[in-house]
Scaffold this motif. Structure first.
Motif, short mmCIF file in Angstrom:
data_model
loop_
_atom_site.label_atom_id
_atom_site.label_comp_id
_atom_site.label_asym_id
_atom_site.label_seq_id
_atom_site.Cartn_x
_atom_site.Cartn_y
_atom_site.Cartn_z
N ALA A 12 8.09 -14.47 0.75
CA ALA A 12 9.40 -14.20 1.19
C ALA A 12 9.97 -13.15 0.33
N VAL A 13 10.02 -13.76 -1.05
CA VAL A 13 10.85 -12.97 -2.19
C VAL A 13 9.97 -11.58 -2.19
N ALA A 14 8.68 -11.42 -2.36
CA ALA A 14 7.99 -10.31 -2.77
C ALA A 14 8.35 -9.16 -1.57
N GLU A 15 8.28 -9.77 -0.16
CA GLU A 15 8.34 -9.02 1.15
C GLU A 15 9.94 -8.29 0.92
N CYS A 16 10.87 -9.29 0.50
CA CYS A 16 12.25 -8.71 0.57
C CYS A 16 12.44 -7.87 -0.66
N MET A 17 11.85 -8.02 -1.77
CA MET A 17 12.31 -7.09 -2.98
C MET A 17 11.42 -5.92 -2.64
N VAL A 18 10.32 -5.55 -2.16
CA VAL A 18 9.70 -4.42 -1.77
C VAL A 18 10.43 -3.76 -0.62
N ALA A 19 11.16 -4.36 0.39
CA ALA A 19 11.98 -3.74 1.57
C ALA A 19 13.07 -3.11 0.87
N ALA A 20 13.77 -4.04 -0.11
CA ALA A 20 14.79 -3.71 -0.89
C ALA A 20 14.59 -2.24 -1.70
N MET A 21 13.39 -2.22 -2.22
CA MET A 21 12.95 -1.16 -3.11
C MET A 21 12.65 -0.04 -2.24
N THR A 22 11.87 -0.14 -1.00
CA THR A 22 11.59 0.90 -0.15
C THR A 22 12.89 1.80 0.31
N GLU A 23 13.94 0.67 0.82
CA GLU A 23 15.27 1.23 1.37
C GLU A 23 15.94 2.13 0.07
N ILE A 24 16.12 1.53 -1.05
CA ILE A 24 16.79 2.27 -2.04
C ILE A 24 16.05 3.39 -2.48
N GLY A 25 14.73 3.42 -2.45
CA GLY A 25 14.03 4.55 -3.11
C GLY A 25 13.87 5.83 -1.87
N GLY A 26 14.28 5.54 -0.68
CA GLY A 26 14.24 6.30 0.30
C GLY A 26 12.99 7.35 0.08
N ASP A 27 13.18 8.54 0.30
CA ASP A 27 12.17 9.69 0.63
C ASP A 27 11.09 9.76 -0.79
N GLN A 28 11.76 9.16 -1.87
CA GLN A 28 10.90 9.32 -3.27
C GLN A 28 9.98 8.01 -3.24
N TRP A 29 10.16 6.81 -2.63
CA TRP A 29 9.62 5.83 -2.49
C TRP A 29 8.17 6.15 -1.84
N THR A 30 6.83 5.74 -2.38
CA THR A 30 5.74 5.87 -1.58
C THR A 30 5.08 4.66 -1.20
N PRO A 31 4.16 4.73 -0.26
CA PRO A 31 3.32 3.55 0.29
C PRO A 31 2.62 3.01 -0.98
N GLU A 32 2.15 3.88 -2.02
CA GLU A 32 1.42 3.33 -3.31
C GLU A 32 2.35 2.64 -3.83
N MET A 33 3.63 2.89 -4.22
CA MET A 33 4.51 2.07 -4.98
C MET A 33 4.48 0.66 -4.21
N SER A 34 4.87 0.61 -3.14
CA SER A 34 4.93 -0.63 -2.00
C SER A 34 3.66 -1.60 -2.47
N GLU A 35 2.64 -0.96 -2.45
CA GLU A 35 1.24 -1.61 -2.54
C GLU A 35 1.39 -2.36 -3.92
N GLU A 36 1.80 -1.29 -5.07
CA GLU A 36 1.63 -1.81 -6.44
C GLU A 36 2.57 -2.77 -6.56
N TRP A 37 3.99 -2.85 -6.12
CA TRP A 37 4.96 -3.82 -6.40
C TRP A 37 4.46 -5.16 -5.58
N THR A 38 3.94 -5.23 -4.48
CA THR A 38 3.32 -6.12 -3.54
C THR A 38 2.34 -7.06 -4.50
N ALA A 39 1.37 -6.21 -5.11
CA ALA A 39 0.34 -6.65 -5.87
C ALA A 39 1.00 -7.33 -7.30
N ALA A 40 2.03 -6.82 -7.88
CA ALA A 40 2.54 -7.26 -9.11
C ALA A 40 3.31 -8.37 -8.66
#
Length: 138
Positions: A90-118
């Protein structure tokens, strides 16, 4: 793990005044209201500590001993607070969601995948610090 990508993406979303981690807690409590009683009313200090932990982990990605020791110790503390294995997902899911929201157009699916793995790797190292048989898995 791609340290450069993790570092770069963190710089995109690491807002002043612990904005990333504050937003994370908003999302966490909205999606998982059952965990809110585990926290004080004012999560400002918790948000600051979480931000510091995230930055430290990214800074030490090349230091396996530091990661294992530090995250194992942190995991043992979380075990004592009643944090269960499913909560890490749940923590990982919500952290990636926050990052995706804040990152906006500059945030990429690759970033989400990397953070989910990390964050999954962080959770594994923290769970390794739990006393035997106390991960609280379903």
């Amino acid at each position: 793990m791609n340290k450069d990508l993790l570092h770069h993406s963190l710089t995109l979303v690491d807002l002043p005044d612990d904005g990333l981690t504050a937003r994370f807690y908003d999302i966490l409590f909205d999606r998982y209201p059952q965990v809110k009683p585990m926290f004080s009313r004012n999560t400002r200090q918790q948000a600051s500590m979480l931000r510091s932990a995230i930055v430290s982990v990214v800074d030490h990605l090349d230091d396996a001993d530091w990661l294992a020791t530090t995250l194992g110790t942190l995991g043992a503390r979380h075990a004592g607070m009643g944090v269960t294995e499913p909560m890490y997902g749940a923590v990982a899911e919500c952290m990636v969601a926050a990052m995706t929201e804040i990152g906006g157009d500059q945030w990429t699916p690759e970033m989400s995948e990397e953070w989910t793995a990390a964050l999954g790797a962080v959770a594994s190292m923290m769970l390794a610090g739990y006393p035997a048989g106390e991960t609280g898995a379903a």
